[in-house]
Scaffold this active site. Structure first.
Site, PDB file in Angstrom:
ATOM      1  N   VAL A   1       2.377 -25.970  30.022  1.00 44.53           N
ATOM      2  CA  VAL A   1       2.058 -24.927  29.058  1.00 44.53           C
ATOM      3  C   VAL A   1       3.299 -24.737  28.186  1.00 44.53           C
ATOM      4  O   VAL A   1       4.404 -25.092  28.590  1.00 44.53           O
ATOM      5  CB  VAL A   1       1.643 -23.591  29.722  1.00 44.53           C
ATOM      6  CG1 VAL A   1       0.303 -23.736  30.431  1.00 44.53           C
ATOM      7  CG2 VAL A   1       2.704 -23.074  30.660  1.00 44.53           C
ATOM      8  N   SER A   2       3.095 -24.171  27.018  1.00 47.17           N
ATOM      9  CA  SER A   2       4.203 -24.047  26.065  1.00 47.17           C
ATOM     10  C   SER A   2       5.091 -22.836  26.312  1.00 47.17           C
ATOM     11  O   SER A   2       6.280 -22.884  26.038  1.00 47.17           O
ATOM     12  CB  SER A   2       3.660 -23.988  24.637  1.00 47.17           C
ATOM     13  OG  SER A   2       2.967 -25.176  24.335  1.00 47.17           O
ATOM     14  N   THR A   3       4.506 -21.735  26.808  1.00 44.17           N
ATOM     15  CA  THR A   3       5.280 -20.500  26.972  1.00 44.17           C
ATOM     16  C   THR A   3       5.023 -19.852  28.318  1.00 44.17           C
ATOM     17  O   THR A   3       4.014 -20.126  28.975  1.00 44.17           O
ATOM     18  CB  THR A   3       4.923 -19.472  25.871  1.00 44.17           C
ATOM     19  OG1 THR A   3       3.570 -19.039  26.080  1.00 44.17           O
ATOM     20  CG2 THR A   3       5.083 -20.045  24.474  1.00 44.17           C
TER      21      THR A   3
ATOM     22  N   GLN B   1       1.661 -18.143  29.033  1.00 41.12           N
ATOM     23  CA  GLN B   1       0.505 -18.957  29.395  1.00 41.12           C
ATOM     24  C   GLN B   1       0.547 -19.282  30.888  1.00 41.12           C
ATOM     25  O   GLN B   1       1.599 -19.245  31.504  1.00 41.12           O
ATOM     26  CB  GLN B   1       0.494 -20.246  28.574  1.00 41.12           C
ATOM     27  CG  GLN B   1       0.362 -19.998  27.078  1.00 41.12           C
ATOM     28  CD  GLN B   1       0.607 -21.257  26.273  1.00 41.12           C
ATOM     29  OE1 GLN B   1       1.528 -22.011  26.556  1.00 41.12           O
ATOM     30  NE2 GLN B   1      -0.225 -21.482  25.271  1.00 41.12           N
TER      31      GLN B   1
END
Length: 186
Positions: free
Chosen positions: A9-11, A14
């Site tokens: 996931v990017s962040t 998330q």
């Protein structure tokens, strides 16, 4: 043949849970994870995954954009995997590197993933430009002269950039910029 999973996931906002659960359901014996941008190929989980994979393994991901964000990165990954006798498969997309049609579909999806990333970046830049024009976006508050002096002092006392950044709660990039401005480094 071992099934090895990878989720990203990017962040921090998330959740990896959905991807990890799907990878477990697909029979993955080991799962590597990252919370980082897909365009960053120096992700810890990704590097550990690449070190762990062996000939005959099958790398399973939920979607291709979880492992690569550009066509070039994906093609390089697929080439590396193929050279090492490792298959790539995605759960939510009908792709697998063990067939010509799967490889073709993989390449098409990579083009669209990169296109989506570029469109998002364009929209973000447009939003920033509009906010600047409206006087609502002024960027990050500059670091104080006190912080800049502390950076120089710590660096001159032979402390590492990582230590300085951690001690002063600023980014390593900020430390490098300060040192370059103060001619401590080139």
């Amino acid at each position: 043949m071992s099934k090895i999973g990878y989720a990203r996931v990017s962040t921090e906002a998330q959740s990896l849970e959905v991807q990890v659960e799907k990878l477990r359901d697909a029979g993955c014996s080991k799962i590597f994870t990252d919370v980082a941008s897909g365009s960053n190929t120096k992700r810890k989980g990704y590097l550990a995954l690449m070190d762990y994979l062996r000939s005959g393994d099958k790398l399973i991901i939920t979607r291709i954009d979880r492992i690569a964000r550009s066509v070039l990165d994906l093609q390089n990954l697929v080439l590396t995997l193929r050279e090492n006798g490792i298959q790539l498969s995605a759960i939510e997309q009908p792709i697998s590197t063990d067939s010509a049609s799967g490889k073709a579909f993989l390449d098409m999806l990579a083009v669209f993933a990169e296109f989506e990333l570029n469109i998002r970046k364009e929209r973000q830049l447009e939003g920033i430009t509009a906010a600047k024009a409206a006087g609502k976006y002024k960027g990050r508050k500059p670091l104080s002269d006190d912080i800049k002096e502390k950076v120089s002092s710590l660096y001159n006392n032979h402390n590492s950039v990582t230590f300085i950044a951690s001690k002063l709660n600023i980014s390593r990039n900020s430390v490098y910029k300060i040192l370059k401005t103060h001619n401590n480094i080139n």
